[in-house]
Design an enzyme around this catalytic site. Sequence first.
Site, mmCIF file in Angstrom:
data_model
loop_
_atom_site.group_PDB
_atom_site.id
_atom_site.type_symbol
_atom_site.label_atom_id
_atom_site.label_comp_id
_atom_site.label_asym_id
_atom_site.label_seq_id
_atom_site.Cartn_x
_atom_site.Cartn_y
_atom_site.Cartn_z
ATOM 1 N N ALA A 12 -4.332 7.942 6.895
ATOM 2 C CA ALA A 12 -4.908 8.718 8.099
ATOM 3 C C ALA A 12 -5.749 9.713 7.678
ATOM 4 O O ALA A 12 -6.275 10.244 8.612
ATOM 5 C CB ALA A 12 -3.502 9.031 8.915
ATOM 6 N N SER A 14 -7.215 9.671 4.474
ATOM 7 C CA SER A 14 -8.432 9.508 3.431
ATOM 8 C C SER A 14 -8.188 8.094 3.240
ATOM 9 O O SER A 14 -7.593 7.432 3.458
ATOM 10 C CB SER A 14 -8.161 10.135 2.151
ATOM 11 O OG SER A 14 -7.061 9.793 1.620
ATOM 12 N N ALA A 80 -0.543 2.170 10.582
ATOM 13 C CA ALA A 80 -0.077 1.139 11.379
ATOM 14 C C ALA A 80 -0.506 1.475 12.950
ATOM 15 O O ALA A 80 -1.187 2.243 13.227
ATOM 16 C CB ALA A 80 1.381 1.251 11.505
ATOM 17 N N ASP A 238 -0.026 0.010 5.174
ATOM 18 C CA ASP A 238 -0.051 0.980 4.161
ATOM 19 C C ASP A 238 1.219 1.236 3.620
ATOM 20 O O ASP A 238 1.385 1.089 2.326
ATOM 21 C CB ASP A 238 -1.019 2.263 4.018
ATOM 22 C CG ASP A 238 -0.585 3.093 5.491
ATOM 23 O OD1 ASP A 238 -1.380 4.152 5.681
ATOM 24 O OD2 ASP A 238 0.485 2.940 6.044
#
Length: 474
Positions: A12, A14, A80, A238
Amino acid sequence: MLECSLAVDIGASSGKMLVGYIKNGKLRLQEVHRFENRLIKRDKHFCWDLQSLFSEIVTGIHASRDQGFVPQSIGIDTWAVDFVLLGENDELLTDAVSYRDPRTDGMMEEVFQQISKERLYLETGIQFQKFNTIYQLYYLKKNHPEILDKAKSFLMIPDYLNYLLTGNKTNEYTNATSTQLVNAFTKKWDRELLDQLGINKEMFQEILPPKSTLGNLKPELSREFGFDMKVLLPATHDTGSAVVSVPESNDTIYISSGTWSLIGVENNFPICVTKALDYNFTNEGGIDYRFRFLKNIMGLWMIQEVKRNYHNRYTFADFAEMADQVDDFHSTVNVDDDRFLKPKNMIEEIQKYCRETNQTVPETSGEVAKCVFDSLSVSYQTAIDQIEEVYEKEFKKINVIGGGSQNEMLNQLIADTTQKEVIAGPFEATAIGNLASQLISLGEIENLNEARQIVKNSFEMKVFRSKNKTEGLK
Ligand SMILES: Nc1ncnc2c1ncn2[C@@H]1O[C@H](COP(=O)(O)OP(=O)(O)OP(=O)(O)O)[C@@H](O)[C@H]1O
Ligand SMILES: C[C@H](O)[C@H](O)[C@@H](O)C(=O)CO
Ligand SMILES: [Mg+2]
């Protein structure tokens, strides 16, 4: 030119692209490209700039070749819940609205009028966050039904970026589970839920698990790069990829520490008991159909915003050092209060909270930073207590992974507060997990156990133990 795999890890805050390959039994990494990920305003909503992110991916593929690498595969992971909808001719019908946008305020409560919280949890096992995909889709159904009626494809962020690379559409399993629309037991879209909410089922794609092959690059892209690549599916959520790389999985609680702090344990089954519901834990899907029993904690987002409020005058390392210099300041905030999700000014919101709760108001940058880090460690302790209550067992170790594991002051604070052994690293856990999954798909690593052994042998981990055997926060 060196054969390798290429991980695209877009968090969120980079984005980064790293090549990875096995040499002498170790996983070697090299960062080939890094870029900013930031929210933009579109039609009054906070959105992600997907065209900019895709062009950064193209730049990073060129950069890997220019730095002497020929990636044989690429895998993309991102945050997500967020998605786009495509129409009949694969045209974008929606912006990539961010989970931080307030459009879903009140939507969760309206869904509960139709489907009870208990039933939702029993079937999906997913935590209740007001920005979950289910509530974003409910907002669209309520306010823009014409968009949902026209939608032919639902693609989450990594699915859409994969579609731009290959022209193929799918929904990857670990990220799909974060929607709160996948049945934890069938691992498929929960069509009864969708029917009950009146959300069109046909737009959802086939769910494929991590380690699947999506296809190859579109011909025009492989011509542009001068080589083709397999586009593989890592855990495209992630945090799912980060947990793949957790080297210490037995008896260990992990904290995936980045914009969010995701604190939890890996399981082979979903835990949908009432206590887990009451504590709002989630059972997100993992690699090999494992489960990530975890809780979202507001995380280093707060110090990212504090850094921005100070006009980037200080580095993250500066904040850790400044906080460590402050001794006589003990105010803390409830980091999971919705007010910290997207405040206009994080520093002012923290000060307001302390004033409202009759605590000393942080004034200096050191006091603000200490308040953030102390508050995070308190929230970690609470979550650990809840995990141990649900598991009816004590966990001996905490493995902090992700960028936040570089904050040695916070690692020490976690050890002091929890009185547990804290193992810090690897800090590029998400990209490492992404690459590990690709290398398993390619047959270069046999399985998850071997991958975790390789991670343990390849990356430095630092151990932190409590300095003060009795108290936590100083
Ligand atoms: N040298 C450092 N010292 C202290 N903290 C650091 C350091 N480098 C990074 N961090 C922390 O790590 C965070 C970024 O971690 P990471 O790169 O894993 O997050 P991200 O991937 O961008 O976001 P997401 O959590 O959405 O994936 C920063 O917000 C910062 O707080
Ligand atoms: C919004 C999600 O909960 C959040 O992205 C978290 O799951 C995550 O992916 C952190 O990187
Ligand atoms: Mg990340």
